[in-house]
Design a protein around this motif. Sequence first.
Motif, PDB file in Angstrom:
ATOM      1  N   ALA A   1      29.041  44.259  39.229  1.00 47.21           N
ATOM      2  CA  ALA A   1      29.081  44.472  40.670  1.00 47.21           C
ATOM      3  C   ALA A   1      29.726  43.282  41.382  1.00 47.21           C
ATOM      4  O   ALA A   1      30.540  43.451  42.302  1.00 47.21           O
ATOM      5  CB  ALA A   1      27.673  44.706  41.203  1.00 47.21           C
ATOM      6  N   GLU A   2      29.372  42.070  40.962  1.00 47.16           N
ATOM      7  CA  GLU A   2      29.944  40.875  41.581  1.00 47.16           C
ATOM      8  C   GLU A   2      31.435  40.763  41.290  1.00 47.16           C
ATOM      9  O   GLU A   2      32.224  40.384  42.165  1.00 47.16           O
ATOM     10  CB  GLU A   2      29.188  39.635  41.094  1.00 47.16           C
ATOM     11  CG  GLU A   2      27.747  39.580  41.583  1.00 47.16           C
ATOM     12  CD  GLU A   2      26.957  38.446  40.949  1.00 47.16           C
ATOM     13  OE1 GLU A   2      25.959  38.020  41.540  1.00 47.16           O
ATOM     14  OE2 GLU A   2      27.348  37.986  39.842  1.00 47.16           O
ATOM     15  N   ARG A   3      31.828  41.083  40.066  1.00 52.73           N
ATOM     16  CA  ARG A   3      33.258  41.035  39.735  1.00 52.73           C
ATOM     17  C   ARG A   3      34.028  42.087  40.530  1.00 52.73           C
ATOM     18  O   ARG A   3      35.123  41.821  41.022  1.00 52.73           O
ATOM     19  CB  ARG A   3      33.452  41.257  38.240  1.00 52.73           C
ATOM     20  CG  ARG A   3      34.919  41.288  37.834  1.00 52.73           C
ATOM     21  CD  ARG A   3      35.103  41.479  36.345  1.00 52.73           C
ATOM     22  NE  ARG A   3      36.525  41.526  35.997  1.00 52.73           N
ATOM     23  CZ  ARG A   3      37.003  41.686  34.769  1.00 52.73           C
ATOM     24  NH1 ARG A   3      36.150  41.811  33.755  1.00 52.73           N
ATOM     25  NH2 ARG A   3      38.299  41.716  34.544  1.00 52.73           N
ATOM     26  N   PHE A   4      33.440  43.287  40.653  1.00 50.11           N
ATOM     27  CA  PHE A   4      34.104  44.345  41.406  1.00 50.11           C
ATOM     28  C   PHE A   4      34.300  43.929  42.859  1.00 50.11           C
ATOM     29  O   PHE A   4      35.380  44.161  43.439  1.00 50.11           O
ATOM     30  CB  PHE A   4      33.273  45.624  41.339  1.00 50.11           C
ATOM     31  CG  PHE A   4      33.834  46.756  42.157  1.00 50.11           C
ATOM     32  CD1 PHE A   4      34.790  47.611  41.627  1.00 50.11           C
ATOM     33  CD2 PHE A   4      33.419  46.966  43.463  1.00 50.11           C
ATOM     34  CE1 PHE A   4      35.314  48.647  42.378  1.00 50.11           C
ATOM     35  CE2 PHE A   4      33.928  48.006  44.229  1.00 50.11           C
ATOM     36  CZ  PHE A   4      34.883  48.842  43.682  1.00 50.11           C
ATOM     37  N   LEU A   5      33.305  43.332  43.468  1.00 56.62           N
ATOM     38  CA  LEU A   5      33.413  42.918  44.876  1.00 56.62           C
ATOM     39  C   LEU A   5      34.522  41.897  45.054  1.00 56.62           C
ATOM     40  O   LEU A   5      35.309  41.977  46.014  1.00 56.62           O
ATOM     41  CB  LEU A   5      32.076  42.366  45.353  1.00 56.62           C
ATOM     42  CG  LEU A   5      32.004  41.885  46.802  1.00 56.62           C
ATOM     43  CD1 LEU A   5      32.412  42.991  47.764  1.00 56.62           C
ATOM     44  CD2 LEU A   5      30.603  41.382  47.132  1.00 56.62           C
ATOM     45  N   ALA A   6      34.621  40.932  44.142  1.00 57.38           N
ATOM     46  CA  ALA A   6      35.686  39.934  44.240  1.00 57.38           C
ATOM     47  C   ALA A   6      37.055  40.579  44.048  1.00 57.38           C
ATOM     48  O   ALA A   6      38.008  40.279  44.791  1.00 57.38           O
ATOM     49  CB  ALA A   6      35.464  38.835  43.198  1.00 57.38           C
ATOM     50  N   ASP A   7      37.170  41.476  43.073  1.00 58.66           N
ATOM     51  CA  ASP A   7      38.449  42.154  42.842  1.00 58.66           C
ATOM     52  C   ASP A   7      38.818  43.071  44.009  1.00 58.66           C
ATOM     53  O   ASP A   7      39.991  43.212  44.358  1.00 58.66           O
ATOM     54  CB  ASP A   7      38.377  42.981  41.554  1.00 58.66           C
ATOM     55  CG  ASP A   7      38.268  42.116  40.307  1.00 58.66           C
ATOM     56  OD1 ASP A   7      38.489  40.891  40.423  1.00 58.66           O
ATOM     57  OD2 ASP A   7      37.938  42.663  39.232  1.00 58.66           O
ATOM     58  N   LEU A   8      37.816  43.690  44.626  1.00 51.29           N
ATOM     59  CA  LEU A   8      38.085  44.590  45.750  1.00 51.29           C
ATOM     60  C   LEU A   8      38.622  43.811  46.944  1.00 51.29           C
ATOM     61  O   LEU A   8      39.547  44.273  47.632  1.00 51.29           O
ATOM     62  CB  LEU A   8      36.803  45.331  46.130  1.00 51.29           C
ATOM     63  CG  LEU A   8      36.914  46.298  47.315  1.00 51.29           C
ATOM     64  CD1 LEU A   8      37.922  47.397  47.035  1.00 51.29           C
ATOM     65  CD2 LEU A   8      35.539  46.888  47.646  1.00 51.29           C
ATOM     66  N   ARG A   9      38.065  42.652  47.204  1.00 50.38           N
ATOM     67  CA  ARG A   9      38.574  41.834  48.317  1.00 50.38           C
ATOM     68  C   ARG A   9      40.045  41.479  48.084  1.00 50.38           C
ATOM     69  O   ARG A   9      40.852  41.522  49.014  1.00 50.38           O
ATOM     70  CB  ARG A   9      37.731  40.564  48.464  1.00 50.38           C
ATOM     71  CG  ARG A   9      36.350  40.804  49.067  1.00 50.38           C
ATOM     72  CD  ARG A   9      35.743  39.483  49.540  1.00 50.38           C
ATOM     73  NE  ARG A   9      34.520  39.703  50.278  1.00 50.38           N
ATOM     74  CZ  ARG A   9      33.293  39.539  49.781  1.00 50.38           C
ATOM     75  NH1 ARG A   9      33.148  39.155  48.506  1.00 50.38           N
ATOM     76  NH2 ARG A   9      32.222  39.758  50.517  1.00 50.38           N
ATOM     77  N   GLU A  10      40.373  41.143  46.860  1.00 48.15           N
ATOM     78  CA  GLU A  10      41.753  40.808  46.540  1.00 48.15           C
ATOM     79  C   GLU A  10      42.653  42.033  46.662  1.00 48.15           C
ATOM     80  O   GLU A  10      43.782  41.949  47.172  1.00 48.15           O
ATOM     81  CB  GLU A  10      41.826  40.234  45.120  1.00 48.15           C
ATOM     82  CG  GLU A  10      43.203  39.730  44.714  1.00 48.15           C
ATOM     83  CD  GLU A  10      43.658  38.532  45.528  1.00 48.15           C
ATOM     84  OE1 GLU A  10      44.888  38.354  45.689  1.00 48.15           O
ATOM     85  OE2 GLU A  10      42.779  37.784  46.015  1.00 48.15           O
ATOM     86  N   ARG A  11      42.183  43.159  46.221  1.00 45.80           N
ATOM     87  CA  ARG A  11      42.957  44.402  46.318  1.00 45.80           C
ATOM     88  C   ARG A  11      43.215  44.767  47.777  1.00 45.80           C
ATOM     89  O   ARG A  11      44.341  45.108  48.157  1.00 45.80           O
ATOM     90  CB  ARG A  11      42.187  45.527  45.613  1.00 45.80           C
ATOM     91  CG  ARG A  11      42.775  46.925  45.786  1.00 45.80           C
ATOM     92  CD  ARG A  11      44.036  47.099  44.984  1.00 45.80           C
ATOM     93  NE  ARG A  11      44.546  48.464  45.095  1.00 45.80           N
ATOM     94  CZ  ARG A  11      45.643  48.888  44.475  1.00 45.80           C
ATOM     95  NH1 ARG A  11      46.333  48.077  43.709  1.00 45.80           N
ATOM     96  NH2 ARG A  11      46.052  50.137  44.625  1.00 45.80           N
TER      97      ARG A  11
END
Length: 466
Positions: free
Chosen positions: A289-299
Motif C-alpha cells: 500500500a505504501e509503495r503504491f501510494l508513492a508510485d501513484l503520486r509520481e504517476r
Amino acid sequence: MENPTRARSGKPRTQPRGCTYVPSSDLPSALERIRQAARRDSEVRFTALLHHVYNPDTLREAYFRLERDAAPGVDGQTWRAYGETLEENLQDLSERLKRGAYRAKPVRRVYIPKADGRQRPLGVPVLEDKIVQRATVAVLNAIYETDFLGFSYGFRPGRSQHNALDALYTGQLTRRVNWVLDADIRGFFDAIDHGWLVKFIEHRIADRRVVRLIQKWLSAGVLEDGTRTRSEQGTPQGGSASPWLANVYLHYAFDLWVQQWRQRHARGDVIVVRYADDFIVGFQHKSEAERFLADLRERFRKFHLELHPDKTRLLEFGPVAAENRRRKGRGKPETFNFLGFTHICGKKRSNGRFTVLRQTMRTRLQAKLSAVKAELRRRLHDPIPAVGQWLGRVVGGHVRYYGVPMNGPALGLFRFQVGWLWQRALSRRSQTGFVPWKRMRRLIDRWLPSARVCHPYPLRRMGVIT
C-alpha cells in the motif's frame, strides 16, 4: 450519407403531450457495428464517425434525453423554446456540424453549495452544445465502453453509485483486505490537461473532425460576471461531455496503470473501485500500500494531477484491523467515506464475523436537513398537502439512495428530523398555531414514506448480476 428528406418525413416538430420519443432503428444498428469493431480490435482507430453525430436522428434522440427544466446557458435558450421548431433547428445544427461551421459557446459559471459549506463551480452550456455533446458521447461510448475497465463505475451506461458500493463491499468481504487507501484528487476537473486529453482520445479516434469538435468545447471558455476566460486545463462540470472526458483521462492516467501495477508488483490481494474521480484501493499488505501510494503520486505528477494532502490517507481497515489496533492500544479502526456513506468495521450479529457497516455520512445528513429547513421556511404558508407531497419526495429519494442494509437507524433519524422540522414550521404560522405531536404523527404517517431498507445485501445482488 444522410437522407435530406428524412427530417421532413411527417414527424411532428414538437413531441406530442404524453408521447414517448422512439429513436430510429438505424441508429442502434450503426452503433452496434461500431461497438463490434471496437471489441474485435482494441488497437483499431476510427476514421469516420462524425456523420453518426450530425445524423438528425442522433441529434433528435440527444435532445429528448436532455433535462427539460434545466437552466439555460449564456444564450437563454430553453428546451421547450428550442422544441417549438425542433426539426428546422436540428436540420440547421446538422448542416453546421457537417460543414464545420458549428461553434461552441462559453459555459455559464454557477455555484452550488457543498456539504462542507464550500461552493462547487458548475458550468451550464447552451442547449445546442448540450445536444451535440450528448450525441457525440452516445457515438463514442460505443467504442470506449469496450475499453473501460470493470472497476470504473462513474457516469457509464448501466452502472450506478450502488454498483460501485456493492463492488467495494464485496471486495472487502471476499478478498484479504487489511489496508485501505482513501484518495482524493485535488481539483480534478480543473486540472485536466487538454494536451494529454487530446492524445488519449487520439489513441482510438482518428477522425480529425470529431477531435476538433471536442477541442471546441475545451477552448470555449467560461463566462462569469460578464468576463470570458479560457484555459489550457480543466473541463467545466455540468456538461454532458465532462464526465465522459474525465473517464477517458483517468482510464489512461490511472485505470490502465493500476491494472499493470497490480499484476507486476502486488503479491497479496488488491481491490480497486473508482467512481469518476473518487476511488478506493484496498491492500492485503501495508508495504504494498505504501509503495503504491508513492508510485501513484509520481504517476499523477506526469499528467498534472495531484493527490490532496489532507484528504488522502492510508488506514488500517479489515477483519483483523480491530484486533491489531486493540492489541497496540490504538482504539477502534478508522472509518472512511465513499459516495455518501461512512464505512465502518463491524461484526455480524448472527455469527460475529467481520462485516462493513455503511451509514449515511453525518455531513450529508446535516446538509440535507438544513436545506429542508430553509425550504420549509420559504413554503411556510403553502397548503399542507402541497408541502406534504414535496416532503414525501424528499424522504423517498433519501430512502431510495441510503436504504442499504444496516443503515435503518440513520434512515429513521432522517425521517423523524424532517417531521420535527415540519412541526416547527407549521407551529410558526401564527401565534396560536402550535401543532401537537399527536396530530403531527398523523401528518407524518400520511405524507412521509417509511424508513425502510430497499437495497439487498451486496453479496446477494452481485451474485445475481455476475
